[in-house]
Design a protein around this motif. Structure first.
Motif, PDB file in Angstrom:
ATOM      1  N   ASN A  88       0.882  -1.445   0.079  1.00  0.00           N
ATOM      2  CA  ASN A  88       0.133   0.008   0.090  1.00  0.00           C
ATOM      3  C   ASN A  88       0.918   1.283   0.046  1.00  0.00           C
ATOM      4  N   LYS A  92       1.102   4.102  -2.920  1.00  0.00           N
ATOM      5  CA  LYS A  92       0.845   5.512  -2.794  1.00  0.00           C
ATOM      6  C   LYS A  92       2.234   6.320  -3.067  1.00  0.00           C
ATOM      7  N   HIS A 152      -2.836   6.674  -8.434  1.00  0.00           N
ATOM      8  CA  HIS A 152      -2.978   7.857  -7.386  1.00  0.00           C
ATOM      9  C   HIS A 152      -4.346   8.170  -7.110  1.00  0.00           C
ATOM     10  N   ASP A 154      -6.976   6.024  -7.733  1.00  0.00           N
ATOM     11  CA  ASP A 154      -7.623   4.689  -6.740  1.00  0.00           C
ATOM     12  C   ASP A 154      -7.194   4.976  -5.113  1.00  0.00           C
ATOM     13  N   VAL A 155      -5.873   5.065  -4.836  1.00  0.00           N
ATOM     14  CA  VAL A 155      -5.556   5.146  -3.507  1.00  0.00           C
ATOM     15  C   VAL A 155      -6.161   6.309  -2.665  1.00  0.00           C
ATOM     16  N   SER A 156      -6.299   7.761  -3.354  1.00  0.00           N
ATOM     17  CA  SER A 156      -6.669   8.860  -2.905  1.00  0.00           C
ATOM     18  C   SER A 156      -8.302   9.034  -2.833  1.00  0.00           C
TER      19      SER A 156
END
Length: 232
Positions: A88, A92, A152, A154-156
């Motif tokens: 993860n 990021k 970016h 997706d993870v944000s």
């Protein structure tokens, strides 16, 4: 009522824990109709941003935990498998490279376009090398920008709808930029009028796509308000 978590969780007309798509408290936040959206447009309270709305959705989908329960969930997250935590963090870190590399394709493709114009107008005797290198690195870095931007978003916590225009205009830049570079090489070596025409089509598509990517990216960061709105 919406500030009383326990009361809201017990009211199925407002909230269904684990199902944000059926929870009224979330649906009124994202409702496009100004007559139903909350807070109302005429309210002193600002409407929620995409990220804030996604946080509400995530909270409901996770079961709408109370602050006490949420603290327990935070402790549980600390003991996640180490390989998951590392992956993860890497995702990021890789995604955040997007804000570094995204500006290069914008500059390089525009320089290639201006150099091509100068060639057409005979303002420069031999700009082919500049055009070739700018398109090569512009298309290459555009591909990296697409990859980092996709991760970016997706993870944000951005929704697919909010990044749709920005995401696919970036893909268009990567494709058209690389095609323009290849056609430039072919037109220089073969001197064919067909390659010349196709080159200009791809180059113009690259300029339009990279301008759209920059514009839609700015809207994601700064909101719908444009530069000209600020001057009014």
């Amino acid at each position: 009522t919406v500030m009383d978590f326990d009361a809201m969780r017990e009211d199925p007309d407002l909230l269904i824990p684990g199902n944000a798509e059926e929870s009224e408290v979330y649906l009124v936040i994202i409702d496009p109709d100004p007559e139903f959206v909350m807070p109302p447009p005429e309210s002193d309270s600002p409407q929620l941003t995409e990220i804030e709305a996604n946080l509400v959705k995530y909270w409901i989908d996770e079961g709408a935990p109370t602050p006490q329960t949420a603290q327990v969930n935070q402790i549980t997250m600390i003991v996640e498998p180490e390989d998951v935590a590392i992956s993860n963090k890497l995702a990021k870190a890789f995604g955040r490279l997007h804000v570094i590399v995204i500006h290069f394709p914008i500059a390089l493709i525009w320089i290639a376009f201006l150099a091509s114009i100068s060639e057409k107008l005979r303002l420069h005797s031999n700009p082919q090398t500049v055009i070739s290198w700018c398109l090569f690195f512009g298309g290459l870095i555009a591909g990296v920008s697409v990859a980092t931007g996709w991760i970016h978003s997706d993870v944000s916590g951005y929704s697919d709808e909010s990044v749709f225009d920005h995401r696919w205009s970036g893909v268009a830049v990567a494709i058209s930029g690389n095609c323009a570079w290849l056609l430039h090489r072919l037109r220089c070596s073969a001197g064919s009028r067909i390659f010349e025409t196709l080159f200009w089509i791809c180059l113009l598509m690259s300029v339009i796509a990279v301008s759209m990517a920059g514009h839609t990216g700015g809207k994601l960061v700064y909101g719908e308000e444009t530069f000209f709105d600020l001057l009014r």
